[in-house]
Design an enzyme around this catalytic site. Structure first.
Site, PDB file in Angstrom:
ATOM      1  N   MET A  82       0.911  -1.265   0.354  1.00  0.00           N
ATOM      2  CA  MET A  82      -0.080   0.026   0.366  1.00  0.00           C
ATOM      3  C   MET A  82       1.044   0.980   0.478  1.00  0.00           C
ATOM      4  O   MET A  82      -0.065   2.555  -0.629  1.00  0.00           O
ATOM      5  CB  MET A  82      -0.756  -0.099   1.196  1.00  0.00           C
ATOM      6  CG  MET A  82      -1.804  -1.165   1.115  1.00  0.00           C
ATOM      7  SD  MET A  82      -3.351  -0.749   2.849  1.00  0.00           S
ATOM      8  CE  MET A  82      -4.156   0.127   2.140  1.00  0.00           C
ATOM      9  N   GLY A  83       2.054   1.020  -0.028  1.00  0.00           N
ATOM     10  CA  GLY A  83       2.498   2.685   0.740  1.00  0.00           C
ATOM     11  C   GLY A  83       3.760   2.110   0.873  1.00  0.00           C
ATOM     12  O   GLY A  83       4.377   0.843   1.583  1.00  0.00           O
ATOM     13  N   VAL A  90       4.141  -0.500   4.389  1.00  0.00           N
ATOM     14  CA  VAL A  90       2.545  -0.968   5.151  1.00  0.00           C
ATOM     15  C   VAL A  90       1.883  -1.527   3.646  1.00  0.00           C
ATOM     16  O   VAL A  90       2.108  -1.099   2.489  1.00  0.00           O
ATOM     17  CB  VAL A  90       0.967   0.168   4.667  1.00  0.00           C
ATOM     18  CG1 VAL A  90       0.293   0.236   5.653  1.00  0.00           C
ATOM     19  CG2 VAL A  90       2.316   0.917   5.603  1.00  0.00           C
ATOM     20  N   LYS A 105       1.973  -1.964   9.080  1.00  0.00           N
ATOM     21  CA  LYS A 105       3.291  -1.442   8.891  1.00  0.00           C
ATOM     22  C   LYS A 105       3.659  -2.195   9.251  1.00  0.00           C
ATOM     23  O   LYS A 105       4.338  -2.683  10.508  1.00  0.00           O
ATOM     24  CB  LYS A 105       2.824  -0.244   9.591  1.00  0.00           C
ATOM     25  CG  LYS A 105       3.885   0.585   9.617  1.00  0.00           C
ATOM     26  CD  LYS A 105       4.028   1.053  10.900  1.00  0.00           C
ATOM     27  CE  LYS A 105       4.721   2.702  10.794  1.00  0.00           C
ATOM     28  NZ  LYS A 105       4.567   3.837  11.296  1.00  0.00           N
ATOM     29  N   ASP A 201       4.218  15.832  14.212  1.00  0.00           N
ATOM     30  CA  ASP A 201       4.661  14.980  12.260  1.00  0.00           C
ATOM     31  C   ASP A 201       3.690  15.238  11.875  1.00  0.00           C
ATOM     32  O   ASP A 201       3.373  14.645  11.146  1.00  0.00           O
ATOM     33  CB  ASP A 201       4.939  14.031  12.173  1.00  0.00           C
ATOM     34  CG  ASP A 201       5.701  13.739  11.212  1.00  0.00           C
ATOM     35  OD1 ASP A 201       6.278  14.785  10.065  1.00  0.00           O
ATOM     36  OD2 ASP A 201       6.070  12.434  10.564  1.00  0.00           O
TER      37      ASP A 201
END
Length: 403
Positions: A82-83, A90, A105, A201
């Site tokens: 996903m990323g 992920v 994650k 963040d």
């Protein structure tokens, strides 16, 4: 005797089923083969064996190496990536036990990232423990340490606000949609601040849409009389993610935090930071959603400070005088050494492209939305003590008067 034998058969049958559950499972919907017709028209599904993937070395950067379709422990089947970020990757997975899709994650097998992941797990558990269902923070489902990788299991969500802007070619969002995003973001940060936690963040990449569904609406007509179309999220629901940099308010706050574009002036000047640094980041995010691009697009401190002054006016002298040794070089007699200290003419031009905040916003938001500009100014105060808190911001007229 017949009763005893029957009981023994039941017990043996139950033990067999228990052993079978350790290694077999009914195929989930995403991976089911064609169903076969059984007796009385009932469908019979094939069984899938939970085979552990072969052990492989991590890649040179410490990322977990995998193949689509493999298992991440017997419980989770990897469906897609996903990323990816500095922390790790992920993965979209099928949870065989809960029978739903999840995002996992998988943190790099490097000490500092593992330690950050442990902090994130603690924060997520704290957030979940105190959540009453309206925190707008991502929910942790599970976590485990697999082959030296901390793996955190989350509910599966949609794309980030950054990814959405990117897909729509960085088109500005309607102010009413920005209002809905702002309200939820402030509620999530207020929830964290009530728990004495500072995210540190906040950025569009760390705000996810709950749904991936979009709607297509007509936009303005072009010169050739062709109608443009734009895409908007079908739902405005969002959730805040990535708590690996979250800090408690009783920790030492002398180090650098926040991604560059969303970094507050007190962080750059080395004055220490606290809850207001999150509020500055929120101000920058809301401007970006309104404009379609980041407000402060820079990678250098002096240029960053010059951009701030260009948009918001001069930095307060009481802040510039207290700048730490690392930031003293950006000033001359307590005034910003600009443009004399610029590293290039391109840097000077980049600053000149900017305008006062009110003028930047008015190009995208009609003048009647002046309450939005007022909110932004209240979030982007140079002096952190003068910035609105998250709770105060939620009471701003921008959220009460949609006209």
């Amino acid at each position: 005797m017949v009763g005893i034998e029957a009981e023994e058969k039941v017990e043996q049958s139950q033990q067999t089923r228990k052993r079978r559950r350790l290694t077999w499972d009914v195929a989930p919907s995403a991976e089911q083969p064609e169903a076969e017709e059984g007796e009385n028209g009932r469908k019979r599904w094939a069984l899938v064996r939970h085979v552990s993937p072969p052990r492989r070395d991590d890649d040179p950067e410490g990322h977990y190496v995998f193949s689509i379709g493999e298992n991440l422990t017997p419980r989770y089947k990897i469906l897609s990536r996903m990323g990816e970020g500095t922390f790790g990757r992920v993965l979209e997975c099928w949870d065989r036990e809960a029978r739903n899709y999840v995002a996992i994650k998988v943190v790099r097998s490097i000490h500092k990232y593992r330690e950050a992941a442990k902090i994130e797990v603690n924060v997520l558990q704290c957030l979940a423990k105190n959540d009453r269902g309206n925190s707008h923070c991502v929910q942790i489902r599970n976590w485990f340490d697999y082959r030296n990788h901390i793996c955190i299991v989350f509910e599966k969500l949609g794309p980030s606000l950054y990814d959405f802007l990117k897909r729509t070619k960085y088109c500005a969002l309607p102010v009413d949609l920005v209002r809905e995003f702002a309200r939820q973001l402030l509620e999530s940060v207020a929830y964290m601040h009530d728990l004495r936690l500072i995210h540190t963040d906040l950025k569009p990449e760390n705000i996810l849409l709950v749904s991936s569904d979009f709607i297509k609406i007509p936009g303005c007509k072009t010169i050739s009389d062709e109608t443009n179309f734009r895409f908007l999220p079908k739902s405005s629901a969002i959730k805040l993610i990535d708590f690996g940099s979250t800090a408690s308010d009783n920790q030492n706050h002398s180090y650098i935090v926040s991604t560059r574009h969303y970094r507050a002036p007190e962080v750059i000047l080395g004055l220490g930071w606290s809850f207001p640094c999150d509020m500055w980041s929120i101000g920058c995010i809301l401007v970006e959603l309104c404009l379609g691009e980041a407000l402060f697009q820079t990678h250098e401190n002096l240029e960053h400070l010059a951009m701030m002054e260009r948009v918001l006016g001069p930095l307060p002298e009481h802040m510039t005088r207290r700048a730490n040794r690392g930031a003293e070089k950006y000033f001359k007699r307590s005034r910003l050494n600009w443009p004399e200290g610029a590293v290039s003419r391109e840097s000077i031009r980049a600053v000149k492209k900017l305008d006062r905040l009110k003028n930047l916003i008015s190009r995208h938001v009609e003048f009647s939305k002046s309450s939005f500009v007022d909110l932004l100014h209240a979030l982007l105060k140079f002096d952190p003590s003068e910035r609105l808190s998250a709770r105060q911001a939620l009471d701003h007229p921008f959220f009460k008067d949609p006209t």
